[in-house]
Write an enzyme that holds these catalytic residues in place. Structure first.
Site, PDB file in Angstrom:
ATOM      1  N   ASP A  75      42.994  36.316   1.531  1.00  0.00           N
ATOM      2  CA  ASP A  75      43.177  35.117   1.431  1.00  0.00           C
ATOM      3  C   ASP A  75      43.351  34.233   2.650  1.00  0.00           C
ATOM      4  O   ASP A  75      43.869  35.096   3.650  1.00  0.00           O
ATOM      5  CB  ASP A  75      44.557  34.915   0.505  1.00  0.00           C
ATOM      6  N   GLY A 110      41.937  41.552  11.112  1.00  0.00           N
ATOM      7  CA  GLY A 110      40.702  41.639  11.760  1.00  0.00           C
ATOM      8  C   GLY A 110      40.272  40.214  12.529  1.00  0.00           C
ATOM      9  O   GLY A 110      41.317  39.526  12.608  1.00  0.00           O
ATOM     10  N   GLY A 112      39.353  37.350  11.014  1.00  0.00           N
ATOM     11  CA  GLY A 112      39.623  36.460   9.940  1.00  0.00           C
ATOM     12  C   GLY A 112      40.957  36.325  10.278  1.00  0.00           C
ATOM     13  O   GLY A 112      41.328  35.047  10.112  1.00  0.00           O
ATOM     14  N   ILE A 134      38.016  48.641  10.842  1.00  0.00           N
ATOM     15  CA  ILE A 134      37.133  49.659  11.218  1.00  0.00           C
ATOM     16  C   ILE A 134      35.942  49.241  11.893  1.00  0.00           C
ATOM     17  O   ILE A 134      35.168  50.176  12.369  1.00  0.00           O
ATOM     18  CB  ILE A 134      37.049  50.429   9.658  1.00  0.00           C
ATOM     19  N   ASP A 135      35.530  48.081  11.758  1.00  0.00           N
ATOM     20  CA  ASP A 135      34.332  47.438  12.190  1.00  0.00           C
ATOM     21  C   ASP A 135      34.471  47.283  13.902  1.00  0.00           C
ATOM     22  O   ASP A 135      33.570  47.105  14.363  1.00  0.00           O
ATOM     23  CB  ASP A 135      33.995  45.914  11.792  1.00  0.00           C
ATOM     24  N   ARG A 170      13.679  66.116   3.819  1.00  0.00           N
ATOM     25  CA  ARG A 170      13.584  64.705   3.332  1.00  0.00           C
ATOM     26  C   ARG A 170      14.179  63.611   4.504  1.00  0.00           C
ATOM     27  O   ARG A 170      14.779  64.168   5.515  1.00  0.00           O
ATOM     28  CB  ARG A 170      14.878  64.433   2.392  1.00  0.00           C
ATOM     29  N   MET A 177      29.501  51.121   7.102  1.00  0.00           N
ATOM     30  CA  MET A 177      29.972  49.760   7.117  1.00  0.00           C
ATOM     31  C   MET A 177      29.971  49.109   8.671  1.00  0.00           C
ATOM     32  O   MET A 177      29.610  49.753   9.498  1.00  0.00           O
ATOM     33  CB  MET A 177      31.276  50.024   6.673  1.00  0.00           C
ATOM     34  N   GLY A 178      30.694  48.281   8.760  1.00  0.00           N
ATOM     35  CA  GLY A 178      30.613  47.375  10.028  1.00  0.00           C
ATOM     36  C   GLY A 178      30.472  45.930  10.012  1.00  0.00           C
ATOM     37  O   GLY A 178      30.596  45.309  11.080  1.00  0.00           O
ATOM     38  N   HIS A 179      30.392  45.474   8.492  1.00  0.00           N
ATOM     39  CA  HIS A 179      29.813  44.034   8.596  1.00  0.00           C
ATOM     40  C   HIS A 179      28.842  43.481   9.497  1.00  0.00           C
ATOM     41  O   HIS A 179      27.895  44.142   9.347  1.00  0.00           O
ATOM     42  CB  HIS A 179      31.202  43.051   8.961  1.00  0.00           C
TER      43      HIS A 179
HETATM   44  O1  F6P Z   1      35.823  44.399   7.628  1.00  0.00           O
HETATM   45  C1  F6P Z   1      35.961  45.627   7.081  1.00  0.00           C
HETATM   46  C2  F6P Z   1      34.929  46.010   6.142  1.00  0.00           C
HETATM   47  O2  F6P Z   1      35.088  47.464   5.344  1.00  0.00           O
HETATM   48  C3  F6P Z   1      33.615  45.714   6.612  1.00  0.00           C
HETATM   49  O3  F6P Z   1      32.854  46.933   7.343  1.00  0.00           O
HETATM   50  C4  F6P Z   1      32.944  45.421   5.242  1.00  0.00           C
HETATM   51  O4  F6P Z   1      31.723  44.684   5.404  1.00  0.00           O
HETATM   52  C5  F6P Z   1      33.960  44.692   4.479  1.00  0.00           C
HETATM   53  O5  F6P Z   1      35.205  45.017   5.080  1.00  0.00           O
HETATM   54  C6  F6P Z   1      34.064  45.058   2.758  1.00  0.00           C
HETATM   55  O6  F6P Z   1      35.011  44.128   2.206  1.00  0.00           O
HETATM   56  P1  F6P Z   1      35.512  44.534   0.777  1.00  0.00           P
HETATM   57  O7  F6P Z   1      36.441  45.663   0.853  1.00  0.00           O
HETATM   58  O8  F6P Z   1      36.110  43.215   0.701  1.00  0.00           O
HETATM   59  O9  F6P Z   1      34.386  44.789  -0.023  1.00  0.00           O
END
Ligand code: F6P
Length: 378
Positions: A75, A110, A112, A134-135, A170, A177-179
């Site tokens: 939020d 982070g 935001g 974590i990003d 394969r 992750m990492g946005h």
């Molecule tokens: O910002 C941390 C993170 O884990 C990003 O790596 C990922 O894109 C996002 O949050 C996922 O968000 P949520 O947990 O709201 O799906």
């Protein structure tokens, strides 16, 4: 008179949050005699005045626990969904800050959260933040807590995927992750010996990736690990996104709402499709190389569980310095990690300052030198 501080955790949870709450809380209580209050579920708990007393031993035994004992949410103070409508709740936050007789509000989060904290600073609150995600994409800090733990988890996953990829000859496409930042995929990709690493910062050519995998087959290596950041894009998609972003900016400049809406809609559709990106990429690579291919999406596993020793140390260090700064009445800053020190940096300089992987970063250079394909000129 002793200071009273409030603490909240906002945005996605991350290992090390409890260590940071403990760091600032214990130093605040033990060294400076502060009273410490927690708010539940990020800025929403602050709006709804849902508090928890963090005195009397509550902070003991939480150092090693993952997640956040306070709960979190995404939020925003100035755009909060209340009864289905987006509302500016900053005045309610100011009121609750005063009702609780706070001298400072500590926000752990982070990118935001840094922006949200700045909004509250501009409302006159004594805000101080710490960088968590974590990003690892928050500007002006060497690193964020949570990153090291997630890096370890993703690296371990890539290690494990190696033996199965090798046994079945394969391709395994593993999504990290990492946005919109590639730190986690790059770090885990290098540490786990990924053969291909794809980052949001470097749009990739599908043909280049397929040909790097086929070259490996020719040299007798009939398996490949492709570490792909969740925000990675092909050259074509990146071009389309850039074009739409430009269209949005142009439409905004001339206040053409119709054109803006249309371009925004198209951009949203691309973003929604990005959810399937890894599955799609695995299928495309199978078709182009003739090797069987399997996708693995690590997802929220990377955020869960016990924080690493490095994250506990970092969070404790930033937390205790945060208490020092509050005692000095030094507000409106983020406590950043700089070398082996922790230093305050103004929120104005941090908010909106996203740290992406530069093309000439040392990790990028090393990855290329050990023969990793980064999707461009492999
Ligand atoms: O910002 C941390 C993170 O884990 C990003 O790596 C990922 O894109 C996002 O949050 C996922 O968000 P949520 O947990 O709201 O799906």
């Amino acid at each position: 008179m002793s200071q009273r501080i409030g603490i909240l955790t906002a945005g996605g949870d991350s290992p090390g949050l409890n260590a940071a709450i403990r760091g600032v809380g214990k130093a605040g209580q033990g060294v400076y005699g502060m009273q410490v209050l927690g708010f539940r579920d990020g800025f929403r708990g602050l709006v709804e005045n849902r508090t928890v007393d963090l005195g009397g031993g509550v902070l003991s035994g939480i150092l090693t626990i993952g997640g956040t004992i306070l709960g979190t949410s995404r939020d925003k103070p100035h755009k909060m969904k209340i009864a289905g409508k987006s509302q500016d709740m900053t005045d309610v936050i100011v009121e609750n800050y005063q009702t609780n007789h706070l001298d400072a509000l500590v926000c752990l989060g982070g990118g935001g959260t840094q922006k949200n904290a700045l909004v509250l600073k501009e409302k006159g609150l004594n805000v101080i933040t710490m960088p968590k995600t974590i990003d690892n994409d928050v500007g002006l800090t060497d690193v964020t807590f949570g990153f090291d733990t997630a890096l370890g988890i993703a690296t371990d996953a890539i290690d494990r995927l190696h033996s199965t990829a090798h046994s079945h000859h394969r391709i395994i496409v593993v999504e990290v992750m990492g946005h919109r930042a590639g730190w986690l995929a790059l770090g885990a990709g290098i540490a786990g010996g990924g053969d291909v690493i794809l980052l949001p910062e470097m749009p990739y050519s599908l043909e280049a990736v397929a040909s790097a995998i086929s070259e490996r087959v020719k040299s007798g290596k009939n398996f490949s690990i492709v570490a792909v950041a969740e925000g990675a894009m092909s050259v074509e998609d990146a071009r389309m996104v850039r074009g739409l972003e430009e269209q949005i900016a142009d439409a905004e400049a001339v206040d053409d709402r119709k054109a803006r809406k249309q371009a925004k809609g198209e951009l949203k559709a691309i973003e929604a499709g990005a959810g399937d990106h890894t599955l799609h990429l695995a299928r495309q690579l199978e078709e182009l190389t003739g090797l069987e291919s399997r996708p693995t999406i690590l997802g929220h596993l990377q955020r869960g569980g016990t924080p690493s020793a490095a994250d506990r140390l970092l969070a404790t260090r930033l937390g205790t310095v945060c208490a020092d700064l509050i005692a000095d009445k030094h507000f409106g800053v983020m406590v950043a990690a700089r070398g082996d020190r922790a230093e305050p940096v103004p929120l104005e300089e941090v908010a909106g300052n996203k740290k992406l992987v530069p093309a000439d970063h040392a990790w990028v250079e090393s990855a290329r030198k050990v023969g990793t394909c980064l999707g461009d000129d492999c």
